[in-house]
Scaffold this motif. Structure first.
Motif, mmCIF file in Angstrom:
data_model
loop_
_atom_site.group_PDB
_atom_site.id
_atom_site.type_symbol
_atom_site.label_atom_id
_atom_site.label_comp_id
_atom_site.label_asym_id
_atom_site.label_seq_id
_atom_site.Cartn_x
_atom_site.Cartn_y
_atom_site.Cartn_z
ATOM 1 N N TRP A 1 0.850 6.133 -1.105
ATOM 2 C CA TRP A 1 1.806 7.239 -1.190
ATOM 3 C C TRP A 1 2.009 7.807 0.214
ATOM 4 C CZ3 TRP A 1 1.191 12.321 0.270
ATOM 5 C CH2 TRP A 1 -0.118 12.743 0.541
ATOM 6 N N HIS A 2 3.165 8.384 0.456
ATOM 7 C CA HIS A 2 3.397 9.129 1.702
ATOM 8 C C HIS A 2 4.484 10.153 1.452
ATOM 9 C CE1 HIS A 2 6.639 6.158 2.054
ATOM 10 N NE2 HIS A 2 7.182 6.868 3.017
ATOM 11 N N SER A 3 4.637 11.053 2.401
ATOM 12 C CA SER A 3 5.639 12.103 2.212
ATOM 13 C C SER A 3 6.814 11.900 3.155
ATOM 14 C CB SER A 3 5.022 13.489 2.440
ATOM 15 O OG SER A 3 4.655 13.670 3.797
ATOM 16 N N HIS A 4 7.946 12.400 2.732
ATOM 17 C CA HIS A 4 9.138 12.491 3.573
ATOM 18 C C HIS A 4 9.362 13.983 3.834
ATOM 19 C CE1 HIS A 4 11.031 8.331 2.362
ATOM 20 N NE2 HIS A 4 9.947 8.216 3.103
ATOM 21 N N PRO A 5 8.989 14.443 5.039
ATOM 22 C CA PRO A 5 9.122 15.887 5.319
ATOM 23 C C PRO A 5 10.576 16.356 5.227
ATOM 24 C CG PRO A 5 7.737 14.814 6.960
ATOM 25 C CD PRO A 5 8.371 13.726 6.154
ATOM 26 N N PRO B 1 12.640 5.030 -0.612
ATOM 27 C CA PRO B 1 12.073 4.260 0.501
ATOM 28 C C PRO B 1 13.094 4.064 1.628
ATOM 29 C CG PRO B 1 11.624 3.181 -1.604
ATOM 30 C CD PRO B 1 12.633 4.260 -1.871
ATOM 31 N N SER B 2 12.598 4.149 2.857
ATOM 32 C CA SER B 2 13.430 3.934 4.031
ATOM 33 C C SER B 2 13.333 2.470 4.463
ATOM 34 C CB SER B 2 12.937 4.830 5.168
ATOM 35 O OG SER B 2 11.635 4.427 5.549
ATOM 36 N N ALA B 3 14.129 2.098 5.459
ATOM 37 C CA ALA B 3 14.055 0.739 5.998
ATOM 38 C C ALA B 3 12.665 0.469 6.575
ATOM 39 C CB ALA B 3 15.121 0.547 7.074
ATOM 40 N N GLU B 4 12.058 1.524 7.178
ATOM 41 C CA GLU B 4 10.700 1.362 7.710
ATOM 42 C C GLU B 4 9.704 1.110 6.574
ATOM 43 O OE1 GLU B 4 12.683 3.918 8.611
ATOM 44 O OE2 GLU B 4 13.097 3.308 10.686
ATOM 45 N N ASP B 5 9.919 1.822 5.465
ATOM 46 C CA ASP B 5 9.033 1.616 4.320
ATOM 47 C C ASP B 5 9.136 0.172 3.833
ATOM 48 O OD1 ASP B 5 8.283 4.250 4.447
ATOM 49 O OD2 ASP B 5 9.731 4.907 2.943
ATOM 50 N N ARG B 6 10.354 -0.327 3.776
ATOM 51 C CA ARG B 6 10.564 -1.703 3.326
ATOM 52 C C ARG B 6 9.826 -2.679 4.241
ATOM 53 N NH1 ARG B 6 16.460 -4.384 2.157
ATOM 54 N NH2 ARG B 6 15.673 -6.296 1.236
HETATM 55 ZN ZN LIG Z 1 8.990 6.652 3.898
#
Ligand SMILES: [Zn+2]
Length: 145
Positions: free
Chosen positions: A82-86, A92-97
């Motif tokens: 898990w992580h947060s998006h402040p 999910p972002s491209a970085e997450d992918r």
């Molecule tokens: Zn993310």
């Protein structure tokens, strides 16, 4: 597909999200399967060792290794991360992918917000344009929310 999130795990994620703001909080998800559905019973909070923690996350490798060892010993597997998006939405972002290392791991994202963060769950899916498929997130009683 559905995923159940225990209240204690949700509260830990919400608190860590608020505490890390305006940086990203992160950790691992633990639990098991009940009647074919993943159930997240607990969440850990890890140090975010990314060089730019305000828009990236990287779980402290020491935390990851210790958790993998503990999972082997206790038989309670790591279900995901898990992580947060402040700033932004819980998608999910491209970085997450690009950060997907285990295709079976669930991805829970908490978008910081008031009065509480908004949580959403995803699972990697190479056939999806975003690289993820959304999951229905339920509380431990199986109700939405
Ligand atoms: Zn993310």
């Amino acid at each position: 597909m559905q995923v159940l999130l225990a209240r204690a795990a949700r509260e830990r994620i919400e608190a860590a999200t608020a505490e890390a703001y305006p940086c990203e909080a992160c950790g691992l998800l633990f639990g098991g399967q009940v009647r074919g559905r993943p159930v997240i019973t607990s969440a850990s909070v890890a140090r975010n060792v990314a060089a730019e923690p305000w828009h990236r996350f990287e779980i402290d490798p020491a935390h990851l290794f210790a958790s993998q060892r503990e999972a082997r010993e206790t038989g309670a597997p790591i279900l995901g991360v898990w992580h947060s998006h402040p700033h932004g939405r819980p998608i999910p972002s491209a970085e997450d992918r690009a950060g997907v290392t285990d295709p079976a791991w669930l991805w829970l994202i908490a978008a910081a917000g008031r009065p509480r963060p908004t949580l959403a769950a995803h699972v990697p899916d190479p056939s999806s344009p975003t690289g993820f498929r959304p999951l229905l997130l339920l509380d431990e009683a199986g109700h939405p929310g």
